[in-house]
Scaffold this motif. Structure first.
Motif, PDB file in Angstrom:
ATOM      1  N   SER A  27      -4.495  -2.845 -10.722  1.00  0.00           N
ATOM      2  CA  SER A  27      -5.911  -2.907 -11.072  1.00  0.00           C
ATOM      3  C   SER A  27      -6.178  -3.699 -12.348  1.00  0.00           C
ATOM      4  CB  SER A  27      -6.482  -1.492 -11.216  1.00  0.00           C
ATOM      5  OG  SER A  27      -5.765  -0.751 -12.176  1.00  0.00           O
ATOM      6  N   GLN A  28      -5.150  -3.883 -13.189  1.00  0.00           N
ATOM      7  CA  GLN A  28      -5.343  -4.640 -14.423  1.00  0.00           C
ATOM      8  C   GLN A  28      -5.706  -6.092 -14.105  1.00  0.00           C
ATOM      9  OE1 GLN A  28      -2.039  -4.269 -17.103  1.00  0.00           O
ATOM     10  NE2 GLN A  28      -2.798  -5.814 -18.518  1.00  0.00           N
ATOM     11  N   ASN A  29      -6.857  -6.537 -14.580  1.00  0.00           N
ATOM     12  CA  ASN A  29      -7.361  -7.907 -14.370  1.00  0.00           C
ATOM     13  C   ASN A  29      -7.616  -8.240 -12.900  1.00  0.00           C
ATOM     14  OD1 ASN A  29      -7.182  -8.491 -17.166  1.00  0.00           O
ATOM     15  ND2 ASN A  29      -4.998  -8.958 -16.944  1.00  0.00           N
ATOM     16  N   GLU A  55       0.831  -1.199   0.000  1.00  0.00           N
ATOM     17  CA  GLU A  55       0.000   0.000   0.000  1.00  0.00           C
ATOM     18  C   GLU A  55       0.873   1.259   0.000  1.00  0.00           C
ATOM     19  OE1 GLU A  55      -3.271   0.067   2.664  1.00  0.00           O
ATOM     20  OE2 GLU A  55      -3.885  -1.987   2.185  1.00  0.00           O
ATOM     21  N   THR A  56       0.305   2.321  -0.510  1.00  0.00           N
ATOM     22  CA  THR A  56       1.068   3.566  -0.634  1.00  0.00           C
ATOM     23  C   THR A  56       1.361   4.202   0.723  1.00  0.00           C
ATOM     24  OG1 THR A  56      -0.990   4.812  -0.946  1.00  0.00           O
ATOM     25  CG2 THR A  56       0.156   4.039  -2.927  1.00  0.00           C
ATOM     26  N   THR A  57       0.728   3.726   1.762  1.00  0.00           N
ATOM     27  CA  THR A  57       1.005   4.229   3.118  1.00  0.00           C
ATOM     28  C   THR A  57       2.215   3.537   3.754  1.00  0.00           C
ATOM     29  OG1 THR A  57      -0.605   2.630   3.945  1.00  0.00           O
ATOM     30  CG2 THR A  57      -1.383   4.876   3.578  1.00  0.00           C
ATOM     31  N   THR A  58       2.782   2.554   3.060  1.00  0.00           N
ATOM     32  CA  THR A  58       3.906   1.779   3.598  1.00  0.00           C
ATOM     33  C   THR A  58       5.213   2.254   2.977  1.00  0.00           C
ATOM     34  OG1 THR A  58       2.476  -0.160   3.804  1.00  0.00           O
ATOM     35  CG2 THR A  58       4.854  -0.540   3.906  1.00  0.00           C
ATOM     36  N   ASN A  69      -9.495   4.525  -2.135  1.00  0.00           N
ATOM     37  CA  ASN A  69      -9.834   3.093  -2.109  1.00  0.00           C
ATOM     38  C   ASN A  69      -9.733   2.445  -3.480  1.00  0.00           C
ATOM     39  OD1 ASN A  69     -10.452   2.853   0.702  1.00  0.00           O
ATOM     40  ND2 ASN A  69     -12.376   3.952   0.318  1.00  0.00           N
ATOM     41  N   ASP A  70      -9.545   3.248  -4.503  1.00  0.00           N
ATOM     42  CA  ASP A  70      -9.331   2.711  -5.847  1.00  0.00           C
ATOM     43  C   ASP A  70      -8.050   1.864  -5.824  1.00  0.00           C
ATOM     44  OD1 ASP A  70      -8.517   2.368  -8.557  1.00  0.00           O
ATOM     45  OD2 ASP A  70      -9.571   4.187  -9.144  1.00  0.00           O
ATOM     46  N   ILE A  71      -8.108   0.661  -6.385  1.00  0.00           N
ATOM     47  CA  ILE A  71      -6.955  -0.243  -6.363  1.00  0.00           C
ATOM     48  C   ILE A  71      -5.717   0.430  -6.959  1.00  0.00           C
ATOM     49  CG2 ILE A  71      -6.033  -2.434  -7.233  1.00  0.00           C
ATOM     50  CD1 ILE A  71      -8.117  -2.681  -4.996  1.00  0.00           C
ATOM     51  N   ALA A  72      -5.908   1.181  -8.034  1.00  0.00           N
ATOM     52  CA  ALA A  72      -4.777   1.836  -8.698  1.00  0.00           C
ATOM     53  C   ALA A  72      -4.216   2.995  -7.890  1.00  0.00           C
ATOM     54  CB  ALA A  72      -5.194   2.320 -10.077  1.00  0.00           C
TER      55      ALA A  72
END
Length: 268
Positions: A261-263, A120-123, A248-251
């Motif tokens: 987010s791809q697939n 995650e981008t928070t890490t 919360n968007d996966i990307a």
């Protein structure tokens, strides 16, 4: 600085390779450039060899002519597994094995931030963080890093694995404010790896000194590199109204961005 044999650059016809060719040539005096695709014309002092990395005999012949290797060749984005396997898995094995057989001791390997994309981008991550690939491409680069570790420990090669972020002329979106690697910083990173007195096995995050960056190179052991640029100077242009993305968007949530987010079809 010069070496006994020319520096070898693979992936020379790609976007980064095309920019690096004249820079490496000016820095080291002689260059062998290679790609599966042709280039328009070699520069003075440059030799071009067209080569498919999946062809072990051709790679062996290529490596035998060279000294240090800057290995940027291969599939550079997500793709079907069979294509990734041929260029990035078999191709990287062929490159490392040919280097071992020809005593080409030092390699700068273009790994990728997609080795750790599902953090995650928070890490905040360092060289010892767990690999969490975000696609087949990321898996192939994780393979390359593990193979590099093996060839260093078992055969005495010296390999720097550069987990390159987003190396383009300037950031294009909000994610790039964390991942951008300016071209000049990329060049100085490659130079630091090629000229370090000792290299061993090294994992280095390839990003400029971005205020919003996620990666920490404090645990590098051999390479001393200080990036100079900072993507923050593009922030007002890219985010004139602040960051309004859905967190919360996966990307957006994960460091690999759209590769994650791809697939993506996980339900929980």
């Amino acid at each position: 600085m010069t070496f006994a044999k020319p520096v070898l650059l693979t992936g020379a016809a790609g976007a980064l390779g095309s920019w690096l060719r004249p820079q490496l040539l000016a820095r080291y005096g002689a260059l062998i450039s290679s790609d599966i695709a042709p280039i328009e014309a070699p520069l003075p002092g440059e030799t071009f060899v067209q080569c498919d990395l999946a062809d072990g005999v051709a790679v062996e012949r290529l490596v035998s002519q060279a000294g240090p290797i800057v290995h940027f060749g291969g599939q550079s984005v997500e793709a079907p597994f069979h294509r990734i396997m041929a260029s990035n898995i078999l191709g990287t094995y062929n490159m490392f094995e040919s280097a071992r057989r020809n005593s080409n001791k030092r390699i700068v390997f273009a790994s990728s931030n997609h080795v750790i994309g599902f953090h995650e981008t928070t890490t905040r991550l360092d060289a010892e963080s767990v690999m969490k690939p975000d696609g087949y491409y990321g898996v192939s680069k994780a393979f390359g890093e593990n193979l590099a570790s093996l060839y260093v420990d078992k055969h005495g090669l010296e390999i720097a694995c550069l987990r390159i972020g987003t190396s383009i002329p300037e950031p294009k979106d909000a994610r790039h404010l964390a991942t951008w690697l300016a071209y000049d910083d990329l060049l100085s990173l490659i130079d630091a790896c090629l000229t370090a007195p000792e290299l061993g096995f090294e994992v280095i995050y390839g990003a400029s000194a971005n205020d919003r960056g996620w990666w920490d190179n404090s645990k590098t052991r051999y390479v001393r590199w200080t990036p100079k640029d900072n993507a923050e100077r593009f922030a007002a242009k890219l985010l004139p109204n602040g960051d309004q993305r859905d967190q919360n968007d996966i990307a957006v949530r994960f460091q690999g961005g759209p590769f994650c987010s791809q697939n993506y079809d996980r339900q929980n």
